[in-house]
Design an enzyme around this catalytic site. Structure first.
Site, mmCIF file in Angstrom:
data_model
loop_
_atom_site.group_PDB
_atom_site.id
_atom_site.type_symbol
_atom_site.label_atom_id
_atom_site.label_comp_id
_atom_site.label_asym_id
_atom_site.label_seq_id
_atom_site.Cartn_x
_atom_site.Cartn_y
_atom_site.Cartn_z
ATOM 1 C CB ILE A 151 -0.942 0.007 1.224
ATOM 2 C CG1 ILE A 151 -2.052 1.054 1.036
ATOM 3 C CG2 ILE A 151 -0.168 0.224 2.521
ATOM 4 C CD1 ILE A 151 -3.158 0.957 2.071
ATOM 5 C CE LYS A 152 3.593 2.109 5.060
ATOM 6 N NZ LYS A 152 3.245 3.200 5.976
#
Length: 453
Positions: free
Chosen positions: A43-44
């Site tokens: 998700i980063k």
């Protein structure tokens, strides 16, 4: 043609997948936002690209510059992707508790990685925060992104993750469950969803050894809450600016063990090979199930892919050394450990005791099921055979096995844990029979348990 201009254009629009087996008994549906579909498998990627875009826009990051960041690995991966496409140098600082896989991946993307000690305060000059800040002052044309306090982090999720979840659930989401590290995901996503529906609850998953839960509940930053933990990607010994405590309704702590065990369950039972903190998020949700109703719709937002943890959570030796494996070892694990050629060998009820003895010697069996066709009708052990032959003339060796067989070995579920299995295996009953998913029967004996533990 459907072609992306570069890899950065593939970030976002990840799928929602419903969970079933690991959330059995939950009163409502549970969906997972599977962020491993991002190109950096995390998700980063979302916030890394947003931070780069914003830094370029206001001149903090200039052409040919150096990206500096303190990272547990995933933000570094997102920044490295942007650096590859846009031509920046990367230097990342990280802590020595991070998995080797994460460090190797960052180096494979061309980044320089500096490993710093975990068990020091954030202000200590050796910490990965302090080293990153120092490097940014020493290296010309460099910028320290500081994902903890850089508000582009949570803005990325306000602009992308939140709207995606709202659209994908048709506005029916009632709860989001997110592991909290920098706080950007839960704060940005939660803020957007609460603007659409103020009743949406944002539950943060914390870990023991982190300050978040007590600070939320008391307003006190208690240094006594800080101590070493193994879980990666969540929990902090600081209060990042990206953590919006007004958006987060509740923090739930999860042990290192429960997070690791659940991560392995997600892989085995749902086919989702995810990171350590994903296990923590689902384990925390199960701890909170009494707070949910049948018409609720929960979305668990996870961080990264299990490939980062092959040497840790998905390594039996690592799990066993920490006492984590015994919590999840089940009969199906014993079946998986058996060699494929180890067929379910039994002897027909009308075969002779001599034939049973020969089979046991040839295959080194200590016990065998007794069959009538495909049906298991009894069992024999090497002790049964030996005692019979010692107490009777050898001509009795030609007697049928049914003369000396005992009751069949009990049949057990492949979902039985080892502790539960122990109640079935005794001195008088040295084995059990279990059926795998393909319908094939397996004999599980004391030897198989010893091999597993």
């Amino acid at each position: 043609m459907e072609v992306k201009n570069n890899i950065l254009e593939t970030i976002g629009n990840t799928p929602l997948v419903e969970l079933h087996k690991v959330v059995k008994g939950m009163p409502c549906r549970v969906l997972m936002k599977v962020e491993t579909f991002n190109p950096g498998h995390s998700i980063k990627d979302r916030m890394a690209l947003k931070m780069v875009d914003d830094a370029e826009a206001d001149g903090r990051l200039r052409p040919g510059g150096t990206i500096i960041e303190c990272t547990s690995g995933n933000t570094g991966m997102g920044l490295a992707l942007a650096a590859c496409v846009r031509g920046y140098r990367c230097i990342f600082t990280t802590s020595d508790k991070q998995s080797k896989e994460k460090l190797d991946i960052l180096r494979a993307m061309g980044a320089e990685v500096i490993v710093c000690p975990t068990n020091v305060s954030a202000e200590d000059p050796r910490s990965y925060y302090s080293v990153a800040e120092r490097l940014s002052k020493e290296i010309p044309n460099s910028f320290w992104f500081n994902q903890y306090d850089n508000l582009s982090n949570r803005k990325a999720h306000y602009e992308s993750t939140g709207p995606e979840i709202w659209r994908q659930t048709d506005g029916q989401v009632t709860h989001i469950v997110v592991g909290v590290g920098t706080g950007g995901t839960i704060s940005g996503t939660g803020k957007y969803l609460k603007e659409q529906n103020p009743a949406v609850q944002a539950w943060g998953i914390d870990t023991y050894g982190s300050v978040f839960k007590k600070y939320k509940e008391t307003g006190e930053f208690d240094e006594k809450e800080i101590y070493p933990y193994i879980t990666e990607g969540i929990g902090e010994d600081i209060l990042p600016k990206n953590v919006d405590f007004d958006v987060i309704d509740h923090f739930e702590k999860v042990t290192d063990k429960d997070g690791a065990v659940m991560a392995r369950r997600l892989a085995r039972e749902e086919g989702l090979l995810l990171g350590y903190s994903a296990g923590s998020a689902v384990a925390g949700l199960l701890q909170l199930k009494d707070k949910l109703k049948s018409d609720d719709l929960v979305v668990v937002v996870i961080h990264d892919h299990g490939s980062r943890y092959i040497g840790k959570v998905y390594n039996d030796d690592w799990m066993r050394e920490r006492g984590f494996l015994d919590a999840e070892l089940k009969v199906r694990d014993l079946i998986s450990a058996k060699k494929q050629e180890e067929a379910f060998a039994g002897i027909n009820r009308d075969d002779s005791v001599r034939q049973a003895l020969k089979l046991m010697k040839e295959h080194d069996f200590s016990q065998m099921p007794v069959l009538n066709g495909e049906e298991v009708v009894g069992s024999i052990t090497e002790t049964d055979v030996l005692n019979y032959l010692l107490e009777n003339p050898m001509e009795h060796a030609e007697q049928p096995v049914r003369k000396i067989m005992r009751q069949p070995f009990p049949e057990v579920s492949s979902d039985l844990t080892l502790s539960e299995l122990g109640r079935h295996i005794t001195k008088e009953n040295p084995a059990v029979v279990a059926t795998d998913r393909s319908g094939r029967k397996h004999l599980i004996a004391q030897y198989d348990i010893l091999q597993a533990i």
